[in-house]
Design a protein around this motif. Structure first.
Motif: not given
Lengths: 451, 359
Positions: A350, A359, A361-363, A365-366, A369-370, A373, A386, A390, A394, B106, B109, B142, B189
């Motif tokens: 990330n 894909p 850039r956003e994926g 980080g996502w 975060k998951i 958690n 999930l 993801i 990507i 993506f 989000i 999030f 990001d």
């Protein structure tokens, strides 16, 4: 005792210095190569079966022969010394302790490819190494191995060491080229490949440090002899950097015929796992290759012994195998938590994503975060699926392989260690106090009957 | 002069001949309709653009006549040139649709759901894309990343929250300014578009970055919150400007000119760049010679309300599947209001009661 090609003179005091290196057979290969025709050197490298040591394992000779040779346009050799993969530090060792071997390899390769200006793009974090290299370059220059009219052959070659600013992405060859040109290190769209349009739109070959150093023994012993070492399409020797839960972490040279089990447990190499603990999992090729549990590491899914080479490590594909990668061998013992480990890698990817294509850039980080958690006991069962979804979206959809590199560790962790993820979700409180432990990950797997 | 060779390519079972060097995307655009992949970052006029958003990924099921192997990965159609005999699958490929759904997810989000207060709403590429390819809900729970709003000069506001990092404005600014004044800071990001030390971009043509922005990240400060685009009517107009072509589109409500933009083609790409003076200062009908209503895609929200001069998107589904599509139902069968002999799809604009009365 395994074969030593690159680290043959590792024990010699002062091998860093030109005089010592020369005294122990240094620059013999360069002398030989400068008398050969450049095309013959390429041919030798082709015959040797040398594969790129940076991770992808693409045949080097083939890569060299793709280099476009338009009239009147300079060509460049760029050495990728941006070794940023977590777990990989073999190039650092070579450059730090065997700078002349590296420079000799660079010189021969530059001569073979016709590169009069050769660049070494070195990782920013290796702050002290450029000085070592620059000193070695100066020594080589004083001895007439670099500069104008090298050893009276009429071949000119200058080597420049270029420091990166500390970005993993600049290890991707086109991002490295962009960065070398002074731009933001964003990977380029391919095609055109660097062999056609690389640095300043000129034909360029980008090779790893170890690959170029391996050219020296190839010239010394001849391509055919080199190809006899190792097995199958994994020829020659390979440097591995070992870290994690082993007694003797460090850089080892292997000839790719030994088994993984021997490599971990023999005293010549890793020397086993400290305090007699059991092996849980291993990443054999640097952080981006799939992690495998102990029961798939020593034996393939078919029940064959897994060897330390390109083919055997990737036996079974991603379902049950992994990859040789760049040789960053990371060992996890029974006390390690795969979820936490995966989270750490996800955080890294990330942080290092260039942010150019959506894909990755956003994926990345996502995913981080998951995973955070789940690791801290706030995960949901649906998060695991999930995550899988993801990483699947990507992988293969990005400009450069960083997206794949971010997706594979997550995919492999879920594929092999799903129980551990589920345990984290089901026992949020307990998971904060203790690790899942070894569980069944070292139990022998049923071997499917062969047809 | 050597003749440009023509290549035969097949996109979703529709074969077309295009000049060598055409990209897959442009070949598909020549066919039009549903087989055209969406593009969020590619911009024909900006040479280096494309390849970043990955929404235009397509499957190449046959590389070329000479080398019929399929390509192993999905390829960005905007940056891949066609080969003779290439076969491309866009809407006929499950893989492509699945990947595209992922890309839309993506992109969304971290995109704020502020369409109701966003000036771009109604002409936003991301809105259209998510309407067509997105899912109804989000799986992302999030906090979204946020940035401070930033003024780039007196006319343009940068609303980084909405940015999808297409780099179009970067390439536009690169082409306009001598030094690199407008670019990307940070990476991953948390990367953001910014100007050199937050200085204003001082260039006579810089207003065009607003037009190239596919989302509402760069907005016209002279139009901010003045009106919704679908309440304004676009008309083509021109003036004799010494700096630019003077060919613009006025967005009017009654006699009032709310906004001036460059004219865009059916792919939402600017035809001629316009200067700042035309864009930001000539906001009166007196400044312009009005040519007439602009041609607007019928599917656009702007076309609502009996707008004349709408353009229908070609329907190609019969060619893709090789037969006439079977409709789930025929509206004439269940509605007494409609006249069965009137085929709705043949009416020029949106259906109106006049279409069914009388005659």
């Amino acid at each position: 005792m395994g074969i030593k090609l690159l680290l043959e003179n590792d024990h010699i005091e002062g091998i860093k210095n030109y005089d010592t290196y020369k005294k122990h057979g240094g620059y013999r290969a360069a002398e030989k190569a400068l008398k050969m025709a450049p095309a013959d050197i390429v041919e030798e490298v082709k015959k040797s079966g040398l594969r790129g040591r940076g991770g992808a394992g693409f045949p080097t000779g083939m890569k060299w022969s793709f280099l476009a040779k338009p009239e009147g346009v300079p060509r460049h050799l760029v050495c990728n010394a941006d070794e940023s993969e977590p777990g990989t530090f073999k190039d650092r060792y070579l450059m730090e302790f065997h700078p002349h071997l590296f420079i000799e390899g660079l010189l021969i390769s530059s001569f073979a490819l016709g590169s009069n200006t050769t660049y070494v793009y070195i990782r920013g974090e290796y702050a002290w190494i450029p000085d070592i290299l620059e000193q070695a370059i100066q020594e080589a220059k004083n001895a007439g191995w670099l500069g104008k009219n090298i050893q009276g052959t009429g071949f000119d070659c200058e080597i420049y060491v270029h420091r990166g600013a500390g970005a993993y992405i600049c290890g991707e060859e086109t991002a490295l080229i962009e960065s070398l040109e002074g731009k933001r290190g964003n990977p380029r769209m391919k095609p055109p490949f660097p062999a056609i349009q690389g640095v300043w739109m000129r034909p360029t070959v980008v090779n790893n440090v170890e690959t170029l150093a391996a050219v020296v023994p190839i010239i010394n012993m001849g391509g055919d002899e080199y190809a006899k070492i190792g097995m199958g399409r994994s020829t020659g020797s390979k440097l591995l950097s070992v870290c994690g839960n082993v007694n003797k972490p460090g850089v080892y040279e292997i000839d790719m015929t030994i088994s993984v089990e021997e490599f971990i447990y023999s005293d010549e190499y890793c020397g086993g796992i400290p305090k007699g603990k059991k092996l849980k999992a291993c990443i054999p090729g640097g952080s981006s290759v799939p992690i495998v549990p102990a029961n798939l590491l020593f034996k393939t899914a078919k029940g064959e012994t897994r060897l330390m080479n390109y083919e055997s490590l990737s036996d079974g594909g991603f379902a049950t195998g992994t990859m040789m990668g760049s040789g960053g061998f990371i060992v996890l013992d029974e006390d390690q938590c795969v979820v936490r480990h995966t989270m750490t890698l996800a955080r890294f990817y990330n942080h290092e994503s260039c942010g150019q294509c959506s894909p990755c850039r956003e994926g990345t980080g996502w995913m981080y975060k998951i995973l955070k958690n789940i690791e801290y006991g706030k995960g949901k069962m649906s998060d695991i699926d999930l995550l899988w979804d993801i990483q699947r979206k990507i992988e293969g959809n990005t400009i450069c392989p960083l997206g794949d590199a971010a997706a594979w560790p997550v995919a492999a962790a879920i594929r092999h260690f799903r129980d551990e993820f589920e345990w984290h979700v089901k026992n949020p409180e307990e998971s904060q106090k203790r690790n899942f432990g070894l569980a069944h990950y070292a139990d022998p797997r049923p071997i499917p009957a062969s047809a | 002069m050597s003749e440009v060779q023509n290549f035969k390519v097949t996109v979703d079972n529709i074969t077309i001949e295009v000049p060598a060097g055409t990209t897959i995307l442009n070949a598909a655009r020549m066919i039009g309709g549903d087989v055209t992949p969406p593009a969020m970052c590619y911009y024909t006029k900006l040479k280096e653009s494309g390849g970043k958003c990955r929404t235009c990924l397509v499957e190449v099921s046959k590389g070329s006549e000479k080398d019929p192997r399929p390509m192993p990965k999905l390829v960005p159609s905007c940056r891949t040139t066609v080969m003779d005999g290439m076969e491309i699958k866009n809407i006929t490929s499950e893989k492509v649709l699945d990947a595209r759904k992922g890309i839309v997810e993506f992109l969304l989000i971290n995109h704020p759901l502020d369409c109701p207060v966003c000036d771009q709403a109604g002409e936003c590429d991301l809105q259209n894309l998510s309407y067509e390819h997105g899912t109804e809900g989000t799986r992302y729970d999030f906090p979204r990343r946020t940035f401070e709003k930033e003024d780039i000069g007196p006319y343009i506001q940068l609303h980084m929250n909405r940015c999808i990092m297409c780099y179009r404005c970067v390439f536009t600014a690169d082409a306009l300014t001598e030094k690199r004044e407008h670019g990307v800071l940070e990476r991953g990001d948390h990367s953001e578009i910014s100007t050199m030390l937050n200085k204003a971009l001082d260039n006579e043509f810089i207003g065009n970055v607003i037009d190239v922005c596919p989302v509402g990240a760069l907005t016209d400060k002279t139009f901010r919150f003045k009106n919704r685009v679908w309440f304004t009517k676009p008309v083509d107009a021109h003036c004799s400007c010494t700096k630019c072509s003077g060919k613009v589109r006025l967005w009017m409500r009654g006699d009032e000119v709310f906004r001036v933009t460059a004219r865009k083609n059916e792919w939402n790409e600017v035809e001629d760049w316009i200067c700042n003076e035309c864009r930001f200062e000539k906001k009166s009908t007196k400044d312009w010679v009005i040519e007439g209503p602009s041609v607007i895609a019928r599917s656009s929200v702007i076309a609502q309300g009996h707008y004349v001069g709408t353009k229908k998107t070609p329907i190609v589904i019969d060619k893709v599947i090789g037969k006439d599509p079977k409709f789930l139902m025929n509206i004439h069968d269940i509605s007494d209001v409609n006249k069965p002999e009137i085929e709705l799809s043949k009416i020029a604009g949106p259906a109106h009661s006049n279409d069914f009365k009388g005659k």
